[in-house]
Scaffold this active site. Structure first.
Site, short mmCIF file in Angstrom:
data_model
loop_
_atom_site.label_atom_id
_atom_site.label_comp_id
_atom_site.label_asym_id
_atom_site.label_seq_id
_atom_site.Cartn_x
_atom_site.Cartn_y
_atom_site.Cartn_z
N PRO A 120 0.80 -1.22 0.00
CA PRO A 120 0.00 0.00 0.00
C PRO A 120 0.83 1.28 0.00
CG PRO A 120 -0.11 -1.07 2.14
CD PRO A 120 0.58 -2.02 1.21
N ASN A 121 0.33 2.23 -0.75
CA ASN A 121 0.85 3.59 -0.86
C ASN A 121 2.15 3.71 -1.65
OD1 ASN A 121 -1.28 4.88 0.64
ND2 ASN A 121 -0.39 3.92 2.45
N ARG A 147 4.93 11.18 -2.31
CA ARG A 147 4.71 10.94 -0.89
C ARG A 147 6.00 11.13 -0.10
NH1 ARG A 147 4.16 5.13 1.91
NH2 ARG A 147 3.78 5.86 4.02
N TYR A 188 11.27 9.05 1.45
CA TYR A 188 11.29 8.02 0.41
C TYR A 188 12.04 8.43 -0.85
CZ TYR A 188 7.72 6.07 3.44
OH TYR A 188 7.05 5.56 4.52
N ASN A 192 8.07 -5.38 -0.81
CA ASN A 192 7.99 -4.22 0.06
C ASN A 192 6.54 -4.15 0.50
OD1 ASN A 192 7.76 -1.75 1.30
ND2 ASN A 192 9.09 -0.68 -0.14
N ALA A 242 3.13 -0.54 4.86
CA ALA A 242 2.61 -0.56 6.23
C ALA A 242 2.11 -1.94 6.66
CB ALA A 242 1.49 0.47 6.37
N GLU A 295 12.50 -9.20 1.98
CA GLU A 295 11.72 -8.02 2.34
C GLU A 295 12.58 -6.78 2.15
OE1 GLU A 295 9.36 -6.24 6.26
OE2 GLU A 295 10.54 -8.06 6.45
N HIS A 345 12.60 -2.35 2.42
CA HIS A 345 12.00 -1.07 2.81
C HIS A 345 12.93 0.04 2.35
CE1 HIS A 345 8.82 -2.82 5.20
NE2 HIS A 345 9.71 -3.70 5.61
N ARG A 383 12.73 4.99 12.52
CA ARG A 383 11.50 5.77 12.40
C ARG A 383 10.63 5.58 13.64
NH1 ARG A 383 8.80 5.22 6.82
NH2 ARG A 383 7.69 7.01 7.69
#
Length: 145
Positions: A11-12, A19, A24, A75, A78, A99, A101, A108
């Protein structure tokens, strides 16, 4: 053996480039796809790049990867921090999953520090920006060689 790597984005991530560029960066998801396709070709992989904002779709893609791919880069966005379904889908397949990110999730907000996906994945790369995807492809080349 298959030479297909499926890159799954959650998502996103379709909003990359717009964003929070301070976190990012400025690359779009299409830019990252191009990087992955080119790096994958150099490594002998055929890269399929996907994105969905829907958890069940990501689960379906993992199941598909288990049937036809040499590896997966994911990825989960969230969903990393909440999705037992993604964890279980990865555990249900024998295909290696890395995985990724873009940001360092450990630097964070505290709620981002724990990934539900990581314990099921072969490994995790975070904090190297979009280059983390290319790093994951290299890791899969090493794992599947």
């Amino acid at each position: 053996m298959s030479n297909i790597i499926i890159v799954i984005n959650g998502p996103n991530l379709n909003m990359l480039g717009k964003r929070e560029p301070g976190i990012y960066g400025g690359k779009t998801l299409k830019d990252i796809e191009n990087d992955c396709v080119n790096a994958g070709a150099d490594l002998g992989f055929s890269v399929e790049f996907r994105q969905s904002n829907h958890e069940g779709v990501l689960v379906d893609w993992l199941h598909e990867a288990g049937e036809r791919a040499a590896g997966v880069v994911i990825n989960p966005g969230a969903y990393s921090h909440t999705s037992i379904a993604l964890h279980d889908a990865i555990r249900a397949i024998s295909t290696p999953v890395v995985e990724v990110h873009i940001s360092n999730i450990h630097a964070r907000e505290e709620f981002r520090h724990k990934s539900m996906v990581s314990p099921a994945a072969k490994g995790m790369i975070c904090g190297f920006g979009p280059y983390g995807y290319v790093m994951a492809l290299h890791a899969l080349k090493n794992i599947t060689a």
